[in-house]
Write an enzyme that holds these catalytic residues in place. Structure first.
Site, mmCIF file in Angstrom:
data_model
loop_
_atom_site.group_PDB
_atom_site.id
_atom_site.type_symbol
_atom_site.label_atom_id
_atom_site.label_comp_id
_atom_site.label_asym_id
_atom_site.label_seq_id
_atom_site.Cartn_x
_atom_site.Cartn_y
_atom_site.Cartn_z
ATOM 1 N N ASP A 1 32.799 39.287 37.484
ATOM 2 C CA ASP A 1 33.978 38.939 38.282
ATOM 3 C C ASP A 1 34.805 37.805 37.678
ATOM 4 O O ASP A 1 35.145 36.831 38.366
ATOM 5 C CB ASP A 1 33.572 38.528 39.701
ATOM 6 C CG ASP A 1 32.578 39.472 40.346
ATOM 7 O OD1 ASP A 1 32.632 40.672 40.043
ATOM 8 O OD2 ASP A 1 31.764 39.000 41.156
ATOM 9 N N GLU B 1 37.653 46.810 45.970
ATOM 10 C CA GLU B 1 37.449 45.361 45.902
ATOM 11 C C GLU B 1 38.162 44.824 44.663
ATOM 12 O O GLU B 1 38.827 45.552 43.935
ATOM 13 C CB GLU B 1 35.953 45.040 45.823
ATOM 14 C CG GLU B 1 35.272 45.659 44.608
ATOM 15 C CD GLU B 1 33.759 45.593 44.656
ATOM 16 O OE1 GLU B 1 33.220 45.410 45.765
ATOM 17 O OE2 GLU B 1 33.122 45.735 43.598
#
Length: 609
Positions: free
Chosen positions: A78, A244
């Site tokens: 991420d 997401e």
């Protein structure tokens, strides 16, 4: 298992191709000792199958993106990043079980090549309400302060404590301290779980926070103090396919929203994007630009992008999972060049397999039989009976190249389509192409079942301690070896014993150095004999192929069971050999051809954009 290279002057053993037990854990890399590599070349259409040498033009030596992936050691995911005062800063998730995700590290670089680790820039001890699952940091600088937005606690309902927080520091390397004493966003708004935040400041100074899990994406305005929000401005902007990992950036007046689709541990994780004229959308999906690659890595997603100041050079940073990893948290940081079309749309990103060792490390390589070191921008091994360095890749059709400097004795070269590397001498399988200064030869052969079989060799003057460019092109059962970027192969062979496997480097009884390693798939559609991209893989360029032309390219009648289609390409498969009968159209990778079309291809038309 021996091979004798005898040109009348010297006898030279290639020796054992066995590998000690291997624990392959990463992917391949590359670069360029000079300013360019050979251009891709080939023939297609009525001319038959494709042939390519070297791949696309390489970036200059030591330019961003040429020193290999992963970029840092350890499990991370991420990433988000910013450019602060001449330094690039990457802030990722520490990828571990949720209860262990209690802090964040950062990495800095002045050149996107050499990275410095900054440990625990944010720790839960500085966030009173955070206990676990500290995720997806997003950095920004304003008000003479560095801010870091983060998710924590992975809340599943409004009744739980957690959500999106904001911390601040007077230094990009931290320590960051909670700015509020409570979450900035702690409730589910429009169905969006408060995670995966991305902060963006528009040219007019308005700040926006894009975020959301559970298939919903919101945007909300952030006030100038950067620690409060306009609660009346929440807006759902969920594009088609969103799961997401929201990301916003702006280029040439256009707003780009990126996000991840699929399951983060599944086979379908990928990055898609939309374009809009406003930071509030609407955001109609344009397409997918980053997908998993069974030859290099899986789980590619949750990205950020960075623009090199003063240029139109853009890079996409993301996480991916090494091949064979079954632990969902085993993710690494990677980045690749990102290109735009003239209309502002983004070209599909190709995961790269290259290493020019300019970063001073050999992340992704697993070595056996000798000590390997990075020295003066090259990967070096001292003389040993059998030294190998392997990468966790799985190429079928491929172009594989490197600059190789052999010693005075022995030989050095490339191994490819390697399988069972850790199972011992009798189980090890793979091909080898090498050069020998001791006997002035280029050789191509294979190992398997404890034996070595030479497939082809040629007498070529090879001087010790001189650098040679060696390239292997393996398309189906056709294998060619090229020396010093010649368009004419030094040796060729037809052999279908091994269809796919790992890549690596090898030196036998030779001190050798390797540089500018690069592997790629051919620039065309790849047809596979078996489902799941298994069996022989044969690449064909755009064109029309009758049955006779398919046979000439190495593809038998009624043979294909899976197919890789480059983005924007179309493949039309015909039941009969003259483009008649039932036609099936494919516009994307297909791991298993539908039953009515499986093993039915007798002619094909391939269209490139």
């Amino acid at each position: 298992m021996k091979s004798t290279l005898d040109d009348g002057r010297a006898s030279h053993r290639l020796g054992r191709l066995a590998l000690a037990p291997l624990l392959l854990t990463t992917t391949l890399h590359c670069g360029g000792a000079d300013a360019s590599h050979a251009n891709a070349s080939g023939t297609g259409g009525a001319g038959g199958g494709s042939e390519w040498v070297g791949g696309a033009l390489a970036e200059p030596e030591c330019s961003p993106g040429t020193s290999g992936n992963p970029i840092v050691a350890g499990w991370y995911a991420d990433p988000d990043m910013k450019f602060y005062n001449g330094v690039y800063w990457v802030y990722p998730t520490y990828s571990a079980p949720y209860d262990s995700q209690t802090y964040l590290d950062a990495f800095s670089s002045t050149d996107l090549i050499h990275w410095t680790k900054h440990s625990r820039v944010l720790d839960k001890v500085n966030v009173s309400w955070a206990t676990r699952a500290i995720w997806a940091p997003s950095p920004i600088f304003r008000n003479n302060t560095y801010y870091l937005y983060f998710g924590a606690n992975d809340i599943q309902s409004d009744g739980q404590l957690g959500g999106i927080g904001v911390a601040k520091s007077n230094n990009p390397g931290g320590p960051y301290v909670d700015a509020l004493g409570h979450p900035l966003i702690s409730k589910f708004v429009n169905g969006a779980q408060p995670i995966d935040q991305n902060i963006f400041i528009d040219d007019d100074g308005q700040a926006y926070l894009y975020y959301g899990g559970w298939g919903h994406c919101n945007v909300v305005k952030i006030n100038n103090d950067m620690i409060s929000l306009d609660s009346s401005s929440f807006k759902e902007i969920t594009p088609s396919g969103y799961v997401e990992g929201a990301l916003m950036f702006k280029r040439n007046g256009k707003y780009y929203l990126m996000w991840s689709e699929g399951g983060w541990t599944g086979p379908d994780y990928r990055v898609s994007y939309a374009m809009a004229s406003s930071p509030l959308g609407p955001f109609p999906k344009v397409g997918t630009i980053l997908s998993q690659d069974a030859a290099i890595a899986t789980g590619s997603g949750h990205n950020t992008v960075i623009n090199v100041p003063g240029t139109d050079n853009w890079y996409i940073f993301y996480h991916r999972r090494p091949l064979g990893e079954t632990d969902g948290n085993h993710r690494v940081l990677a980045y690749d060049r990102m290109y735009f079309n003239s209309d502002g749309t983004i070209k599909p990103v190709e995961m790269t397999s290259q290493d020019n060792f300019c970063d001073g490390n050999a992340l992704g390589w697993t070595t056996y039989g000798a000590t390997w070191t990075v020295s003066n921008g090259r990967y070096v091994t001292q003389q040993a009976p059998d030294a190998k360095a392997l990468l966790n890749t799985n190429f079928a059709a491929l172009s594989y190249e490197a600059d190789i400097t052999p010693g005075a004795s022995g030989d050095a070269g490339l191994i490819f389509r390697v399988s069972n590397p850790g199972a011992g001498l009798d189980a090890y399988k793979g091909y080898y192409a090498g050069i020998a200064a001791g006997s002035d030869r280029v050789v191509l052969g294979k190992a398997g079942g404890g034996t070595w079989t030479q497939l082809a060799s040629a007498a070529v003057t090879i001087d010790p301690n001189v650098t040679y460019h060696l390239a292997v092109v393996a398309n189906g059962d056709r294998i060619s070896v090229y020396l010093n970027r010649s368009t004419v192969p030094s040796v060729t062979a037809i052999d279908s014993t091994y269809t796919s496997g790992a890549l690596g480097l090898r030196a036998h009884d030779s001190a050798a150095a390797f540089d500018n390693v690069k592997a790629s798939k051919p620039p065309g559609a790849i047809f596979y004999a078996d489902g799941g991209y298994g069996g022989l893989g044969i690449s064909l360029n755009a064109g029309s192929y009758t049955l006779a032309q398919l046979n000439a390219a190495g593809i038998p009648n009624d043979w294909m069971s899976s197919l890789r289609v480059p983005a924007g390409w179309t493949v039309q498969v015909y039941q009969n050999g003259d483009f008649t009968g039932t036609m099936w159209k494919f516009t994307a990778d297909t791991p298993l051809i539908p039953q009515d079309a499986n093993d039915k291809m007798s002619s094909v038309k391939i269209f490139a954009p």
